[in-house]
Design a protein around this motif. Sequence first.
Motif, PDB file in Angstrom:
ATOM      1  N   LEU A  65       1.850  -9.073   1.335  1.00 13.16           N
ATOM      2  CA  LEU A  65       0.944  -8.657   2.409  1.00 13.16           C
ATOM      3  C   LEU A  65      -0.347  -8.071   1.844  1.00 13.16           C
ATOM      4  CD1 LEU A  65       3.560  -6.966   4.786  1.00 13.16           C
ATOM      5  CD2 LEU A  65       2.492  -9.222   5.066  1.00 13.16           C
ATOM      6  N   PRO A  66      -1.439  -8.089   2.607  1.00 10.04           N
ATOM      7  CA  PRO A  66      -2.722  -7.608   2.088  1.00 10.04           C
ATOM      8  C   PRO A  66      -2.859  -6.089   2.036  1.00 10.04           C
ATOM      9  CG  PRO A  66      -2.997  -8.432   4.334  1.00 10.04           C
ATOM     10  CD  PRO A  66      -1.597  -8.774   3.919  1.00 10.04           C
ATOM     11  N   HIS A  67      -2.012  -5.349   2.754  1.00 11.32           N
ATOM     12  CA  HIS A  67      -2.079  -3.885   2.728  1.00 11.32           C
ATOM     13  C   HIS A  67      -1.070  -3.334   1.717  1.00 11.32           C
ATOM     14  CE1 HIS A  67      -4.042  -4.676   6.653  1.00 11.32           C
ATOM     15  NE2 HIS A  67      -4.743  -3.599   6.341  1.00 11.32           N
ATOM     16  N   PRO A  68      -1.351  -2.182   1.097  1.00 14.20           N
ATOM     17  CA  PRO A  68      -0.539  -1.737  -0.037  1.00 14.20           C
ATOM     18  C   PRO A  68       0.731  -0.961   0.278  1.00 14.20           C
ATOM     19  CG  PRO A  68      -2.428  -0.278   0.232  1.00 14.20           C
ATOM     20  CD  PRO A  68      -2.593  -1.382   1.241  1.00 14.20           C
ATOM     21  N   ASP A  69       0.775  -0.250   1.428  1.00 16.54           N
ATOM     22  CA  ASP A  69       1.826   0.742   1.622  1.00 16.54           C
ATOM     23  C   ASP A  69       2.714   0.426   2.827  1.00 16.54           C
ATOM     24  OD1 ASP A  69       0.797   2.421  -0.462  1.00 16.54           O
ATOM     25  OD2 ASP A  69      -0.749   3.105   0.941  1.00 16.54           O
ATOM     26  N   THR A  98      -6.049  -2.826  10.231  1.00 16.52           N
ATOM     27  CA  THR A  98      -5.353  -1.585   9.881  1.00 16.52           C
ATOM     28  C   THR A  98      -3.942  -1.829   9.392  1.00 16.52           C
ATOM     29  OG1 THR A  98      -6.643  -0.411  11.552  1.00 16.52           O
ATOM     30  CG2 THR A  98      -4.661   0.683  10.740  1.00 16.52           C
ATOM     31  N   LEU A  99      -3.252  -2.784   9.991  1.00 22.77           N
ATOM     32  CA  LEU A  99      -1.862  -3.046   9.663  1.00 22.77           C
ATOM     33  C   LEU A  99      -1.638  -4.542   9.473  1.00 22.77           C
ATOM     34  CD1 LEU A  99       0.009  -0.779  12.265  1.00 22.77           C
ATOM     35  CD2 LEU A  99      -0.223  -0.348   9.806  1.00 22.77           C
ATOM     36  N   SER A 100      -0.717  -4.862   8.586  1.00 25.75           N
ATOM     37  CA  SER A 100      -0.214  -6.225   8.471  1.00 25.75           C
ATOM     38  C   SER A 100       1.300  -6.165   8.599  1.00 25.75           C
ATOM     39  CB  SER A 100      -0.622  -6.870   7.142  1.00 25.75           C
ATOM     40  OG  SER A 100      -0.224  -6.071   6.046  1.00 25.75           O
ATOM     41  N   THR A 101       1.864  -7.185   9.204  1.00 22.27           N
ATOM     42  CA  THR A 101       3.305  -7.219   9.471  1.00 22.27           C
ATOM     43  C   THR A 101       3.918  -8.444   8.819  1.00 22.27           C
ATOM     44  OG1 THR A 101       3.022  -6.055  11.569  1.00 22.27           O
ATOM     45  CG2 THR A 101       5.058  -7.299  11.280  1.00 22.27           C
ATOM     46  N   GLY A 102       5.072  -8.229   8.215  1.00 22.54           N
ATOM     47  CA  GLY A 102       5.770  -9.338   7.582  1.00 22.54           C
ATOM     48  C   GLY A 102       7.268  -9.170   7.701  1.00 22.54           C
ATOM     49  N   GLN A 103       7.974 -10.224   7.411  1.00 17.45           N
ATOM     50  CA  GLN A 103       9.437 -10.156   7.377  1.00 17.45           C
ATOM     51  C   GLN A 103       9.924 -10.721   6.048  1.00 17.45           C
ATOM     52  OE1 GLN A 103      10.749 -12.327  10.822  1.00 17.45           O
ATOM     53  NE2 GLN A 103      10.497 -14.331   9.867  1.00 17.45           N
ATOM     54  N   ASP A 127      -2.588   1.323   4.737  1.00 14.05           N
ATOM     55  CA  ASP A 127      -3.123   2.063   3.603  1.00 14.05           C
ATOM     56  C   ASP A 127      -2.984   3.552   3.895  1.00 14.05           C
ATOM     57  OD1 ASP A 127      -4.458   3.136   1.472  1.00 14.05           O
ATOM     58  OD2 ASP A 127      -6.348   2.079   1.825  1.00 14.05           O
ATOM     59  N   LEU A 128      -2.010   4.200   3.267  1.00 13.63           N
ATOM     60  CA  LEU A 128      -1.772   5.612   3.516  1.00 13.63           C
ATOM     61  C   LEU A 128      -2.976   6.472   3.140  1.00 13.63           C
ATOM     62  CD1 LEU A 128       1.919   5.858   2.238  1.00 13.63           C
ATOM     63  CD2 LEU A 128       1.162   6.160   4.600  1.00 13.63           C
ATOM     64  N   ALA A 129      -3.729   6.033   2.137  1.00 10.65           N
ATOM     65  CA  ALA A 129      -4.891   6.811   1.706  1.00 10.65           C
ATOM     66  C   ALA A 129      -5.983   6.827   2.763  1.00 10.65           C
ATOM     67  CB  ALA A 129      -5.439   6.238   0.396  1.00 10.65           C
ATOM     68  N   GLY A 130      -5.960   5.890   3.685  1.00 10.22           N
ATOM     69  CA  GLY A 130      -6.993   5.825   4.701  1.00 10.22           C
ATOM     70  C   GLY A 130      -6.670   6.559   5.982  1.00 10.22           C
ATOM     71  N   LEU A 131      -5.517   7.225   6.053  1.00  7.25           N
ATOM     72  CA  LEU A 131      -5.138   7.933   7.269  1.00  7.25           C
ATOM     73  C   LEU A 131      -5.907   9.240   7.410  1.00  7.25           C
ATOM     74  CD1 LEU A 131      -1.245   7.473   7.257  1.00  7.25           C
ATOM     75  CD2 LEU A 131      -2.963   6.149   8.506  1.00  7.25           C
ATOM     76  N   PRO A 132      -6.201   9.679   8.641  1.00  2.69           N
ATOM     77  CA  PRO A 132      -6.875  10.977   8.831  1.00  2.69           C
ATOM     78  C   PRO A 132      -5.961  12.134   8.447  1.00  2.69           C
ATOM     79  CG  PRO A 132      -6.223  10.033  10.948  1.00  2.69           C
ATOM     80  CD  PRO A 132      -5.977   8.967   9.915  1.00  2.69           C
ATOM     81  N   ALA A 204       7.702  10.673  -7.024  1.00  4.32           N
ATOM     82  CA  ALA A 204       7.952   9.834  -5.856  1.00  4.32           C
ATOM     83  C   ALA A 204       6.673   9.122  -5.426  1.00  4.32           C
ATOM     84  CB  ALA A 204       8.487  10.685  -4.708  1.00  4.32           C
ATOM     85  N   ASP A 205       6.851   7.954  -4.827  1.00  2.00           N
ATOM     86  CA  ASP A 205       5.776   7.209  -4.196  1.00  2.00           C
ATOM     87  C   ASP A 205       6.356   6.579  -2.932  1.00  2.00           C
ATOM     88  OD1 ASP A 205       7.345   5.093  -5.112  1.00  2.00           O
ATOM     89  OD2 ASP A 205       5.715   4.053  -6.118  1.00  2.00           O
ATOM     90  N   PRO A 206       5.559   5.862  -2.136  1.00  2.00           N
ATOM     91  CA  PRO A 206       6.110   5.309  -0.890  1.00  2.00           C
ATOM     92  C   PRO A 206       7.337   4.430  -1.085  1.00  2.00           C
ATOM     93  CG  PRO A 206       3.723   5.278  -0.793  1.00  2.00           C
ATOM     94  CD  PRO A 206       4.079   5.715  -2.182  1.00  2.00           C
ATOM     95  N   LEU A 207       7.394   3.640  -2.160  1.00  2.00           N
ATOM     96  CA  LEU A 207       8.562   2.782  -2.367  1.00  2.00           C
ATOM     97  C   LEU A 207       9.814   3.599  -2.658  1.00  2.00           C
ATOM     98  CD1 LEU A 207       7.526  -0.400  -4.400  1.00  2.00           C
ATOM     99  CD2 LEU A 207       8.341  -0.259  -2.041  1.00  2.00           C
ATOM    100  N   SER A 208       9.696   4.646  -3.473  1.00  2.80           N
ATOM    101  CA  SER A 208      10.888   5.439  -3.775  1.00  2.80           C
ATOM    102  C   SER A 208      11.327   6.277  -2.573  1.00  2.80           C
ATOM    103  CB  SER A 208      10.653   6.332  -4.998  1.00  2.80           C
ATOM    104  OG  SER A 208       9.679   7.316  -4.751  1.00  2.80           O
ATOM    105  N   LEU A 209      10.424   6.521  -1.607  1.00  7.17           N
ATOM    106  CA  LEU A 209      10.850   7.173  -0.365  1.00  7.17           C
ATOM    107  C   LEU A 209      11.824   6.291   0.405  1.00  7.17           C
ATOM    108  CD1 LEU A 209       7.494   8.717   0.933  1.00  7.17           C
ATOM    109  CD2 LEU A 209       9.370   9.897  -0.241  1.00  7.17           C
TER     110      LEU A 209
END
Length: 287
Positions: A65-69, A98-103, A127-132, A204-209
């Motif tokens: 997917l084009p988004h990282p997190d 803002t979001l991409s969805t995949g299966q 992109d978690l870094a782009g959240l307010p 920790a990072d998003p994947l290890s969560l």
Amino acid sequence: MAEAASAPSPSRAVTGDSEFDRDTAVVRREPGVYDIDLSAGWTILGAVNGGYLLAVLGRALGDALPHPDPFTVSAHYLTASRPGRAVIRTETVRTGRTLSTGQASLFQYDDEGNEVERIRVLASYGDLAGLPDDVRTTAKPPAIPPYEQCFGPADGPDPLKGVSAITDRLLLKLDPATVGWAIGQPSGKGEMRAWFGLADGRDADPLSLLLAVDALPPTAFEMGLKGWVPTVELTTHIRHRPAPGPLRVAITTRNLAGGFLEEDAEVWDSEERLVAQSRQLARVRLA
């Protein structure tokens, strides 16, 4: 408020060069198709842990997917995965700003060489870094005693009789209030709380969560039940990229009925932020 603690580690692995990263690494065979050898190091009673599988599929989707997190990942566990060769097939469902969805689905092979689907995932990435930075919440971090006052696998009997390989890959320190099951005195409450980290010191990072929400002993143990508690469905929300340092994980069950229970998990980082939430439905053996 729980006192912060740093889990001891003789050397600290870095993200991208740790056992977790090596064991979740996927090899792109062609666009949307990935190969992996599932590691025996993340098993419980011979079956591969559901959180580890979620991280494996999460890594494949992060490449596709084009988004990282990962923002939300919903998984249905169809058959028990075993260590060894597997193939992951991904599909992009929708791509937005803002979001991409995949299966994605993970397959292994039966004795005749036929593919057997083990787990199917639907996920949205952003992109978690782009959240307010705005946070408005009534949630509070779990109150857990300091790290040195909590208990790890070496501090008591192994309820799975030495066949839980995943415990060697984790730094788990359980709240003493939730370990009565280990000495045959379960509280009867569906609660489990612990400090959590990876044994090699990797932050920790998003994947290890995705691993953390399914890495503690089942709440069923503290409800007086024993044995394997296989996950049927698990949905995880990643809310923030975690700060360095140990995590706190709290899991609760309010309802066990018909041989199934839910587990609601919260994961908090060292800066008192709620970084992940999950709910899973799991099956238990009542006899």
